[in-house]
Design a protein around this motif. Sequence first.
Motif, PDB file in Angstrom:
ATOM      1  N   HIS A  16      46.469  22.244  27.404  1.00 52.37           N
ATOM      2  CA  HIS A  16      46.170  23.435  26.377  1.00 52.37           C
ATOM      3  C   HIS A  16      45.144  24.315  26.773  1.00 52.37           C
ATOM      4  O   HIS A  16      44.161  23.883  27.422  1.00 52.37           O
ATOM      5  CB  HIS A  16      45.967  22.967  24.887  1.00 52.37           C
ATOM      6  CG  HIS A  16      46.708  21.678  24.418  1.00 52.37           C
ATOM      7  ND1 HIS A  16      46.285  20.603  24.449  1.00 52.37           N
ATOM      8  CD2 HIS A  16      48.147  21.831  23.983  1.00 52.37           C
ATOM      9  CE1 HIS A  16      47.353  19.762  24.249  1.00 52.37           C
ATOM     10  NE2 HIS A  16      48.418  20.545  23.877  1.00 52.37           N
ATOM     11  N   ASP A  19      41.025  23.240  26.912  1.00 60.56           N
ATOM     12  CA  ASP A  19      40.798  22.057  27.326  1.00 60.56           C
ATOM     13  C   ASP A  19      39.964  22.108  28.878  1.00 60.56           C
ATOM     14  O   ASP A  19      39.178  21.224  28.916  1.00 60.56           O
ATOM     15  CB  ASP A  19      42.192  20.920  27.921  1.00 60.56           C
ATOM     16  CG  ASP A  19      42.804  20.618  26.618  1.00 60.56           C
ATOM     17  OD1 ASP A  19      42.385  20.345  25.539  1.00 60.56           O
ATOM     18  OD2 ASP A  19      44.207  20.821  26.672  1.00 60.56           O
ATOM     19  N   TYR A 154      43.839  14.761  33.406  1.00 62.82           N
ATOM     20  CA  TYR A 154      43.137  13.804  32.571  1.00 62.82           C
ATOM     21  C   TYR A 154      43.448  12.296  33.073  1.00 62.82           C
ATOM     22  O   TYR A 154      44.304  11.943  33.883  1.00 62.82           O
ATOM     23  CB  TYR A 154      44.049  13.882  31.219  1.00 62.82           C
ATOM     24  CG  TYR A 154      44.041  15.061  30.606  1.00 62.82           C
ATOM     25  CD1 TYR A 154      43.101  15.634  29.903  1.00 62.82           C
ATOM     26  CD2 TYR A 154      45.206  15.751  30.884  1.00 62.82           C
ATOM     27  CE1 TYR A 154      43.046  17.055  29.359  1.00 62.82           C
ATOM     28  CE2 TYR A 154      45.374  17.341  30.273  1.00 62.82           C
ATOM     29  CZ  TYR A 154      44.387  17.891  29.577  1.00 62.82           C
ATOM     30  OH  TYR A 154      44.328  18.765  29.170  1.00 62.82           O
ATOM     31  N   TYR A 160      41.786  11.515  24.522  1.00 61.08           N
ATOM     32  CA  TYR A 160      41.631  11.137  23.404  1.00 61.08           C
ATOM     33  C   TYR A 160      42.975  10.751  22.897  1.00 61.08           C
ATOM     34  O   TYR A 160      43.390  10.679  21.545  1.00 61.08           O
ATOM     35  CB  TYR A 160      40.787  12.288  22.519  1.00 61.08           C
ATOM     36  CG  TYR A 160      41.374  13.383  22.221  1.00 61.08           C
ATOM     37  CD1 TYR A 160      42.192  13.686  21.338  1.00 61.08           C
ATOM     38  CD2 TYR A 160      41.069  14.490  23.236  1.00 61.08           C
ATOM     39  CE1 TYR A 160      42.597  14.733  21.219  1.00 61.08           C
ATOM     40  CE2 TYR A 160      41.550  15.448  22.999  1.00 61.08           C
ATOM     41  CZ  TYR A 160      42.443  16.020  22.004  1.00 61.08           C
ATOM     42  OH  TYR A 160      42.919  17.332  21.883  1.00 61.08           O
ATOM     43  N   HIS A 165      48.329  15.631  26.531  1.00 57.54           N
ATOM     44  CA  HIS A 165      47.265  15.315  27.633  1.00 57.54           C
ATOM     45  C   HIS A 165      47.934  14.090  28.266  1.00 57.54           C
ATOM     46  O   HIS A 165      47.867  14.159  29.438  1.00 57.54           O
ATOM     47  CB  HIS A 165      45.939  14.820  27.052  1.00 57.54           C
ATOM     48  CG  HIS A 165      45.233  15.747  26.320  1.00 57.54           C
ATOM     49  ND1 HIS A 165      44.008  16.049  26.278  1.00 57.54           N
ATOM     50  CD2 HIS A 165      45.585  17.206  25.788  1.00 57.54           C
ATOM     51  CE1 HIS A 165      43.631  17.066  25.767  1.00 57.54           C
ATOM     52  NE2 HIS A 165      44.644  17.802  25.489  1.00 57.54           N
TER      53      HIS A 165
END
Length: 264
Positions: A16, A19, A154, A160, A165
Amino acid sequence: MSLLDLGASVLLVHAHPDDETISTGALIAEMIERGIRVSLLTASRGERGEVVPGPLSGLEGTAALTTAREEELQRAAAALGVSERFWLGEPPARAAGLAPRRYRDSGMTWIRPGLAGPADDVDDDALAIAPLHEVVADVAALILALRPALVISYDSGGGYGHPDHVRTHVAALAACGIVGTPLAEILHDRADDGEWFALDRHLATVTAALRCHASQLTVDGSDIVHSGGQREPITTSIGLRVLRVQNGCPPRRAVQAKGGLIEE
Ligand SMILES: [Zn+2]
């Protein structure tokens, strides 16, 4: 040898707008300073982002938010010095022979503080439920076009837990395996098998880029304040760890479940 000495160009793969700045802003500034060409691939426009209270709050859930976030990303990328930017699903980040498409933000819900899970009303064209082979092929197309020395994305938990992600990690890993390009995952804590970069000197640059994402966050001193009021310190230290990429095909079968993906 530092991972940043691997070659002249690096591709970052994010899900996104924002990020790139929140998790890797200081690293981007560092790479630019070292003369590395930094390319940024963003998978979605962050259409489902919650908007900060205040004058921009009317954007939430509207088509205008999409445009706003595109512009925010453009400004933030410029502030960080990003060399070139791409959207997943649009050439050259689109597999040959396929018409351009958009991958939409899948949304998320908080399972508990610090851990996100899938939203319960995912759009049909959401990244998290798009055919995995298609996402992988699009990422691979861009890697083939750019031939970066390193791809950064990631970790397997998506930082998270945001489903987009996690999906981006899976796709980047598979695409790197096909093309034969090393993939480094982003670490938020030091690890014996990772390389740690303490980049406080880029704080001003990161802060300036963060302020570009005005629909999503505000900067208060040394903190990021998210739309829901959650605070986190501005990150200027980041780790990278190269993952073992498997040569060959992406996962053959993927069972798509609403709001998630189970691979077989
Ligand atoms: Zn995100």
